[in-house]
Design an enzyme around this catalytic site. Structure first.
Site, mmCIF file in Angstrom:
data_model
loop_
_atom_site.group_PDB
_atom_site.id
_atom_site.type_symbol
_atom_site.label_atom_id
_atom_site.label_comp_id
_atom_site.label_asym_id
_atom_site.label_seq_id
_atom_site.Cartn_x
_atom_site.Cartn_y
_atom_site.Cartn_z
ATOM 1 C CG HIS A 1 2.502 9.037 1.837
ATOM 2 N ND1 HIS A 1 2.088 9.470 3.707
ATOM 3 C CD2 HIS A 1 1.958 8.072 1.811
ATOM 4 C CE1 HIS A 1 0.822 8.835 3.607
ATOM 5 N NE2 HIS A 1 0.476 8.540 2.362
ATOM 6 C CG HIS B 1 -1.927 1.211 0.891
ATOM 7 N ND1 HIS B 1 -2.813 0.895 2.493
ATOM 8 C CD2 HIS B 1 -2.476 2.386 0.469
ATOM 9 C CE1 HIS B 1 -3.604 2.224 1.816
ATOM 10 N NE2 HIS B 1 -3.315 3.129 0.773
ATOM 11 C CD GLU C 1 0.597 5.484 -1.079
ATOM 12 O OE1 GLU C 1 2.050 5.422 -0.270
ATOM 13 O OE2 GLU C 1 -0.827 5.528 -1.112
#
Length: 251
Positions: free
Chosen positions: A119, A66, A115
C-alpha cells in the site's frame, strides 16, 4: 564499421529518453495504479484473533491501525523495499498504535513491511506520503486525529455482551465525522448467533480531507485491502452486531 550518423544518434537518444519516461509513467500512471481515495482502516484486535484462530497473547484492548490504503492500487513499486531504519523515530508509537496483533515480537516488522510494499508504495504518489517515514508518520497522525477509540466511548459504543445495531453505529460515526464510514464484520459461523464487528474504515481525499467511503449507488465491496490478519471480513449486514470485550470473542 562506419560511425552512426548524427541523426541516428539523436533518434536513438530520443528513443531512450522516451522509454525512460514511459517507464516512469508506468510506475505511477498505469490504470492499475490509479487511485482516488485513502482508506484509514482500524481493526478490533479481539475479532482479528478470532478470525485467524490465534490466541494472540494479550491483544490490545483498543482499536489499532490495520493500514492506510489507496483504494485501487497495490504493489506499485516492488523494488522499493521496506527499511526499518527509516521509521526508527516512529517505533514507539508504531508498537502501540500500529502493532502486528497476530505475530510474536521477533516477527512484528513483517506486518509493516507488508503494508509498505502493498500500500505505501502506491500512497507515495502524494508528496505528503512519498517516503516510508512520511507514510507511516501520516498514518499515525490520522489515527490520532480521528481518535476513534475515544469517539466511540463518547457515543456510548463500548465492548459489551449486548448487541448493537450496525445502522446505529454507522449513523453515529457519520454524525460525528460528517462522512460515511465503512464497517466490516466477521460473519457468524455455524452455531453462532450474530456477526462480529472487526474493522472500521474512514476515508480521505488525496488532499487528506475526510470524504465518504462510499457514495450513493457505489457498491460497498467488502474485504478489500485486508491481508492475512483479516481475510474473512465483509461489509456488515444490517442488523445486530457483537462488539466483543477484549478477552471475549464468541457471541
Amino acid at each position: 564499421m562506419a560511425p552512426a550518423a548524427p541523426g541516428r544518434l539523436l533518434l536513438c537518444g530520443l528513443g531512450l529518453a522516451l522509454g525512460s519516461l514511459c517507464c516512469a509513467h508506468g510506475l505511477w500512471g498505469s490504470g492499475s495504479h490509479e487511485w482516488q481515495k485513502l482508506i484509514m482502516a482500524h481493526h478490533w484486535p479481539a475479532t482479528v484473533c478470532k478470525e485467524v484462530e490465534n490466541d494472540c497473547r494479550t491483544p490490545p484492548d483498543y482499536w489499532t491501525i490495520h493500514g492506510l490504503w489507496p483504494d485501487k492500487a497495490e504493489e506499485c513499486n516492488r523494488s522499493w523495499h521496506f527499511n526499518l531504519d527509516e521509521i526508527k523515530d516512529l517505533l514507539q508509537d508504531m508498537k502501540i498504535y500500529w502493532p502486528d496483533v497476530i505475530h510474536s515480537s521477533p516477527n512484528r516488522t513483517f506486518f509493516w513491511k507488508h503494508e509498505w510494499q502493498k500500500h505505501g508504495t502506491c500512497a507515495a504518489q502524494l508528496d505528503a506520503l512519498n517516503s516510508q517515514k512520511k507514510y507511516f508518520g501520516k498514518g499515525l497522525d490520522l489515527y490520532k486525529g480521528l481518535a476513534l477509540n475515544s469517539m466511540l466511548q463518547k457515543l456510548g459504543i463500548i465492548p459489551s455482551g449486548n448487541y448493537y445495531q450496525v445502522a446505529d453505529i454507522k449513523d453515529a460515526l457519520a454524525g460525528l465525522y460528517g462522512v460515511i464510514p465503512k464497517i466490516q464484520c466477521l460473519l457468524p459461523k455455524q452455531g453462532e448467533e450474530v456477526q462480529i464487528i472487526g474493522q472500521i474504515e474512514l476515508c480521505f481525499t488525496k488532499d487528506l480531507q475526510l470524504r465518504n467511503c462510499t457514495e450513493p449507488g457505489e457498491p460497498a465491496a467488502g474485504g478489500r485491502g485486508a491481508w492475512q490478519a483479516a481475510p474473512g471480513l465483509q461489509v456488515c449486514e444490517d442488523g445486530p452486531v457483537f462488539y466483543p470485550p477484549p478477552q471475549e470473542s464468541n457471541p
